[in-house]
Design an enzyme around this catalytic site. Structure first.
Site, short mmCIF file in Angstrom:
data_model
loop_
_atom_site.label_atom_id
_atom_site.label_comp_id
_atom_site.label_asym_id
_atom_site.label_seq_id
_atom_site.Cartn_x
_atom_site.Cartn_y
_atom_site.Cartn_z
N CYS A 175 -2.59 -4.58 1.05
CA CYS A 175 -1.81 -5.81 1.23
C CYS A 175 -1.61 -6.10 2.72
O CYS A 175 -1.66 -7.26 3.14
CB CYS A 175 -0.47 -5.68 0.52
SG CYS A 175 -0.68 -5.50 -1.25
N THR A 205 -0.19 -5.84 -7.07
CA THR A 205 0.17 -5.60 -8.46
C THR A 205 -1.08 -5.69 -9.32
O THR A 205 -1.96 -6.51 -9.07
CB THR A 205 1.24 -6.59 -8.97
OG1 THR A 205 1.36 -6.45 -10.40
CG2 THR A 205 0.90 -8.03 -8.65
N SER A 206 -1.16 -4.83 -10.32
CA SER A 206 -2.31 -4.87 -11.21
C SER A 206 -2.04 -5.79 -12.40
O SER A 206 -2.84 -5.87 -13.32
CB SER A 206 -2.66 -3.46 -11.68
OG SER A 206 -1.49 -2.83 -12.16
N MET A 245 -6.03 -3.88 -4.18
CA MET A 245 -7.11 -2.90 -4.04
C MET A 245 -8.19 -3.09 -5.10
O MET A 245 -9.28 -2.53 -5.00
CB MET A 245 -6.55 -1.47 -4.10
CG MET A 245 -5.62 -1.11 -2.95
SD MET A 245 -6.40 -1.31 -1.33
CE MET A 245 -7.41 0.18 -1.28
N GLU A 246 -7.88 -3.81 -6.16
CA GLU A 246 -8.90 -4.11 -7.18
C GLU A 246 -8.56 -5.46 -7.81
O GLU A 246 -7.43 -5.93 -7.71
CB GLU A 246 -8.90 -3.00 -8.25
CG GLU A 246 -7.56 -2.92 -8.95
CD GLU A 246 -7.28 -1.57 -9.60
OE1 GLU A 246 -8.10 -0.66 -9.47
OE2 GLU A 246 -6.21 -1.46 -10.21
N ASN A 296 9.44 -4.95 -7.36
CA ASN A 296 9.91 -3.76 -6.66
C ASN A 296 11.43 -3.70 -6.63
O ASN A 296 12.10 -4.72 -6.60
CB ASN A 296 9.34 -3.73 -5.24
CG ASN A 296 7.83 -3.69 -5.24
OD1 ASN A 296 7.22 -3.34 -6.24
ND2 ASN A 296 7.22 -4.06 -4.12
N ILE A 297 11.94 -2.47 -6.60
CA ILE A 297 13.39 -2.29 -6.57
C ILE A 297 13.83 -1.68 -5.25
O ILE A 297 14.94 -1.24 -5.09
CB ILE A 297 13.85 -1.39 -7.73
CG1 ILE A 297 13.11 -0.05 -7.68
CG2 ILE A 297 13.61 -2.06 -9.07
CD1 ILE A 297 13.58 0.94 -8.73
N ASP A 298 12.92 -1.67 -4.28
CA ASP A 298 13.20 -0.96 -3.03
C ASP A 298 13.98 -1.80 -2.00
O ASP A 298 14.31 -1.30 -0.93
CB ASP A 298 11.90 -0.44 -2.40
CG ASP A 298 10.84 -1.53 -2.21
OD1 ASP A 298 11.22 -2.66 -1.85
OD2 ASP A 298 9.65 -1.25 -2.44
N HIS A 340 12.63 -6.73 -11.67
CA HIS A 340 13.01 -5.44 -12.25
C HIS A 340 14.32 -4.92 -11.65
O HIS A 340 14.59 -3.73 -11.65
CB HIS A 340 11.88 -4.42 -12.07
CG HIS A 340 10.66 -4.79 -12.87
ND1 HIS A 340 9.43 -4.21 -12.68
CD2 HIS A 340 10.48 -5.69 -13.87
CE1 HIS A 340 8.55 -4.74 -13.53
NE2 HIS A 340 9.16 -5.65 -14.25
N ALA A 373 4.27 -2.91 -6.57
CA ALA A 373 4.40 -1.65 -5.85
C ALA A 373 3.42 -1.54 -4.67
O ALA A 373 3.74 -0.92 -3.66
CB ALA A 373 4.19 -0.48 -6.80
N PRO A 409 6.52 5.68 -3.24
CA PRO A 409 5.64 5.86 -4.39
C PRO A 409 5.96 4.86 -5.49
O PRO A 409 7.08 4.36 -5.57
CB PRO A 409 5.94 7.29 -4.86
CG PRO A 409 7.26 7.65 -4.27
CD PRO A 409 7.54 6.72 -3.13
N ASP A 410 5.00 4.56 -6.31
CA ASP A 410 5.19 3.64 -7.42
C ASP A 410 6.05 4.32 -8.48
O ASP A 410 5.63 5.26 -9.14
CB ASP A 410 3.81 3.27 -7.99
CG ASP A 410 3.93 2.27 -9.12
OD1 ASP A 410 5.05 2.02 -9.60
OD2 ASP A 410 2.88 1.75 -9.53
N PHE A 411 7.29 3.83 -8.63
CA PHE A 411 8.26 4.42 -9.55
C PHE A 411 7.72 4.64 -10.96
O PHE A 411 7.96 5.65 -11.58
CB PHE A 411 9.45 3.46 -9.68
CG PHE A 411 10.66 3.90 -8.92
CD1 PHE A 411 11.84 4.14 -9.58
CD2 PHE A 411 10.60 4.05 -7.55
CE1 PHE A 411 12.96 4.54 -8.87
CE2 PHE A 411 11.72 4.44 -6.84
CZ PHE A 411 12.90 4.68 -7.50
N ARG A 412 7.06 3.61 -11.48
CA ARG A 412 6.77 3.62 -12.91
C ARG A 412 5.38 4.14 -13.26
O ARG A 412 5.09 4.37 -14.41
CB ARG A 412 6.91 2.19 -13.46
CG ARG A 412 8.35 1.77 -13.55
CD ARG A 412 8.46 0.26 -13.59
NE ARG A 412 9.84 -0.17 -13.42
CZ ARG A 412 10.65 -0.44 -14.43
NH1 ARG A 412 10.24 -0.34 -15.65
NH2 ARG A 412 11.90 -0.80 -14.20
#
Ligand SMILES: [Zn+2]
Length: 370
Positions: free
Chosen positions: A317, A260-261, A285-286, A166-168, A185, A83, A92-95
């Site tokens: 990213c 992705t985390s 980001m982390e 991602n599904i976008d 996904h 995401a 926005p992150d869907f899940r």
């Protein structure tokens, strides 16, 4: 999900030959006095999957990765993305429950927020899903710098595959083709009739028209609900994911993980499927994906004194891709590609709006004449 349950077993098998090799080494060290510590160290590195790979990068930095990419030895790059690569496109992150998306779902009177992505609920009440789909419809967003960086990798013949959560469909909009992609996904790109005995396929334009006219999409053959091919909670991942990961990952020269985390399985465990010598770059980001002590190994190791192939670049990213492109001498090319493609999408949108308003005007005229 029978194939997913194969994952941990396979990893266990891979550990065995090394384990034997390592115990040979530790018996040679017996005279050193630190035998027990060495033995424990070996035991842990065996379980953490460390210590047996070749060091390929000169340094564990973005520059080290860039030098390796320029060396000519890096020909099969895999990208794993989540995401985080689409947030700068405004998606926005869907899940993720933290994004506030679920809070916006109150108006649909869901029994609980996740229900909107559950098969049983969808079967009885497809309306909330399609209302949300309209709100978040993929075509209304533009791919990001990061998406176009992957397109550059493809154009330069370096991209073996992109595994996306991602599904976008932004990877497709950016120019990656079906063969370049594993949409783990699922995707809005195709849809299928919900009835197992029918399963008629529908394309993106058909689904878009239904979603925007506020119709519940119904199969033209059997009148069942038609569902976009995104993977709902409890549904199997696409077969293609399980088939291609078996050949893609062992042959990978560089794994680039972005946005992705690494918390959703079986996607997250893919990082352990590359060879022990394959460098892995995380742009996020982390930091993410590090092994816990009880894992079977193969997790990311950025910081320990045994770290030898994993690089974390902590940033968005887009910034990470721009920085890497800069080190590769591709920055101007990347910026030009983004500018050109965004202008193309804008002009197409404008055309669609013009056609849309012309059609509306014609319809209004026709109505007035009646
Ligand atoms: Zn049908």
């Amino acid at each position: 999900m029978s194939e997913a349950s194969e994952l941990p077993q396979k990893e266990e098998e891979e550990v065995t030959p090394e384990a034997e090799e390592q115990s040979d080494n530790s018996s040679e060290d017996e005279a050193t006095g630190d035998t027990e510590m060495d033995f424990l160290r070996n035991l842990f590195s065996r379980f953490l999957g460390l210590g047996s790979g070749e060091k390929v990068l000169d340094e564990l930095t973005l520059d080290g990765v860039a030098q390796y990419m320029k060396s000519g030895k890096c020909k099969n790059i895999l990208c794993m993305v989540g995401a985080g690569i689409s947030t700068s496109a405004g998606i926005p992150d869907f899940r993720s429950p933290e994004t506030g998306l679920y809070a916006n779902l109150q108006k649909y009177n869901l029994p609980y927020p996740e229900a909107i992505f559950q098969m049983d609920y969808f079967k009885e009440h497809p309306e909330p899903f399609f209302a949300l789909a309209k709100e978040l419809y993929p075509g209304q967003f533009k791919p990001t710098i990061c998406h176009y960086f992957m397109k550059l990798l493809k154009d330069k013949g370096l991209l073996r595959r992109c595994y996306t959560q991602n599904i976008d469909t932004l990877e497709r909009v950016a120019g990656l083709e079906a063969d370049d992609l594993i949409e783990a996904h699922g995707t809005f790109y195709t849809s299928h009739c919900f009835s197992f005995s029918c399963r008629k396929e529908y394309n993106l334009d058909w689904m878009k028209e239904k979603i925007f006219s506020d119709d519940i999409p119904k199969c033209e053959k059997c009148q069942s609900v038609v569902k976009p091919d995104i993977v709902f909670f409890g549904e199997n991942l696409p077969d293609r994911f399980f088939t291609l990961m078996k050949t893609d990952f062992p042959q990978c020269d560089l794994l680039i993980i972005m946005g992705t985390s690494l918390q959703v399985q079986p996607f997250a465990s893919l990082v352990s499927r590359v060879s022990k010598s394959c460098p892995r770059l995380l742009i996020n980001m982390e930091k993410a994906g590090q092994s816990g002590i009880m894992d079977f190994g193969g997790g990311m190791d950025f910081d320990s004194d045994k770290a030898y192939r994993d690089v974390a670049y902590i940033s968005t990213c887009d910034d990470g891709c721009l920085a890497l492109a800069d080190l590769l001498g591709w920055k101007a090319e990347l910026e030009e590609l983004v500018k050109k493609e965004h202008a193309r999408i804008d002009s197409e949108d404008q055309e669609e709006k013009n056609t849309g308003s012309k059609a509306a005007a014609a319809a209004a005229e026709a109505k007035a004449e009646e």
